[in-house]
Design an enzyme around this catalytic site. Structure first.
Site, short mmCIF file in Angstrom:
data_model
loop_
_atom_site.label_atom_id
_atom_site.label_comp_id
_atom_site.label_asym_id
_atom_site.label_seq_id
_atom_site.Cartn_x
_atom_site.Cartn_y
_atom_site.Cartn_z
N ASN A 160 3.98 28.73 -5.34
CA ASN A 160 3.30 29.19 -4.22
C ASN A 160 2.06 29.79 -4.55
OD1 ASN A 160 2.32 30.10 -1.57
ND2 ASN A 160 4.15 31.77 -1.34
N LYS A 187 -0.45 30.63 -2.78
CA LYS A 187 -0.94 31.84 -1.53
C LYS A 187 -2.27 31.15 -1.42
CE LYS A 187 2.61 34.82 -2.93
NZ LYS A 187 2.90 36.16 -3.16
N HIS A 233 7.11 33.39 5.07
CA HIS A 233 7.03 34.13 3.75
C HIS A 233 6.68 35.71 4.34
CE1 HIS A 233 5.13 35.66 0.44
NE2 HIS A 233 5.54 34.77 -0.24
N GLU A 262 4.54 37.59 3.25
CA GLU A 262 3.24 38.09 3.72
C GLU A 262 2.73 37.74 5.17
OE1 GLU A 262 1.94 35.88 0.31
OE2 GLU A 262 2.54 37.78 -0.90
N GLU A 264 13.36 36.69 -1.37
CA GLU A 264 12.39 37.11 -2.01
C GLU A 264 12.33 38.91 -1.65
OE1 GLU A 264 9.08 34.03 -3.06
OE2 GLU A 264 8.84 34.66 -1.25
N GLY A 268 4.80 40.06 -6.37
CA GLY A 268 3.65 40.61 -6.85
C GLY A 268 3.44 42.03 -7.56
N SER A 300 7.99 38.32 -8.99
CA SER A 300 7.62 38.54 -10.18
C SER A 300 8.15 37.79 -11.32
CB SER A 300 7.91 39.93 -10.38
OG SER A 300 7.12 40.81 -9.51
P1 13P Z 1 5.02 36.79 -7.27
O1 13P Z 1 5.59 35.70 -8.14
O2 13P Z 1 3.43 37.13 -7.50
O3 13P Z 1 5.73 38.13 -7.35
O4 13P Z 1 5.12 36.03 -5.73
C1 13P Z 1 6.08 35.72 -5.30
C2 13P Z 1 6.19 34.95 -4.04
O5 13P Z 1 5.66 35.62 -3.07
C3 13P Z 1 6.58 33.64 -3.82
O6 13P Z 1 6.49 33.04 -2.64
#
Ligand code: 13P
Length: 246
Positions: free
Chosen positions: A7, A9, A93, A95, A164, A170, A209
């Site tokens: 992903n 983003k 997601h 976010e 997640e 992150g 992560s």
């Molecule tokens: P990270 O791998 O940066 O923690 O992000 C995970 C994520 O949100 C995948 O959709």
């Protein structure tokens, strides 16, 4: 088949997408026993499709709108994505939930539109830190899944789910594989209990992560069927290592 998904983003211009895929393809060309997916920004879909169309790598989007067409400035429909060779789309997601205020009802409508249009959604669920600390992980995950799948209970085999935990995204602080396993098992038991036609085709991915060092440990868990990788997927070599980590 296990599913390992990037992903990206809001990262990568179309030019950077071309460079990435050109580097990435040779690193995974012999990997045929797992599904590899790149969920790229809308603006990279065209260039990614051109480079991936004759390969075994699948193309995904990170969001979609539920209406088929019309006056919805800035939105993208299922049909638009399908026409670009997209086969998966991330829905709900964290976010989108926490930065853009996306509600469970919207997520439910998006899932319905994906299933109607033949796009396989990856539904994201996960608790925030304060919810985890209050012992609410299972309740939050169950509520998110029940609301997202409302009226779609008998079609859960047509979607994948990513667990997640928001605090792990992150942060460099992943869940332990053992803790994730417990939630994954809980999710599968829940799907079994709500779907009369349950066939066990939903893959439950872990995200938060994941990196080349810890990916293999997650993939040893019996109910972890894949990974959804953010930060570490931005480097083609690191992502190829994750793909090859088990
Ligand atoms: P990270 O791998 O940066 O923690 O992000 C995970 C994520 O949100 C995948 O959709």
């Amino acid at each position: 088949m296990k599913l390992i998904s990037a992903n990206w983003k809001m990262n990568m211009t179309p030019t950077q997408t071309r460079d990435y895929i050109t580097k990435f393809l040779p690193l995974v060309k012999d990997v045929k026993d797992r599904e590899i997916l790149l969920c790229v920004p809308y603006t990279s879909l065209c260039v990614a499709y051109d480079l991936l169309k004759d390969t075994h790598i699948k193309l995904g989007a990170q969001n979609v709108y539920y209406e088929p067409k019309g006056a919805f400035t800035g939105e993208i429909s299922v049909a638009m994505l399908k026409d670009l060779g997209v086969s998966y789309v991330i829905v709900g997601h964290s976010e989108r939930r926490w930065i853009f205020g996306e509600r469970d009802e919207t997520i439910n409508r998006k899932l319905l539109a994906c299933l109607d249009g033949g796009l396989r959604p990856i539904l994201c669920v996960g608790e925030r830190l304060e919810e985890r600390e209050a012992g609410l992980t299972f309740k939050v995950v169950e509520t998110q899944i029940r609301l997202a799948l409302s009226s779609l209970e008998d079609h859960t085999d047509m979607i994948d789910i990513a667990y997640e935990p928001v605090w792990a995204i992150g942060s460099g602080n992943p869940a332990t594989p053992e803790d994730a396993q417990i939630v994954h098992k809980f999710i599968k038991d829940l799907l079994k209990s709500i779907n009369k036609n349950y066939q066990g085709k939903t893959r439950v991915l872990y995200g938060g992560s994941v990196n080349p060092q810890n990916a293999g440990e997650f993939m040893k868990m019996p109910d972890i069927d894949g990974l959804l990788v953010g930060t570490a997927s931005l480097d083609p070599e690191a992502f190829a290592k994750i793909v090859n980590s088990f």
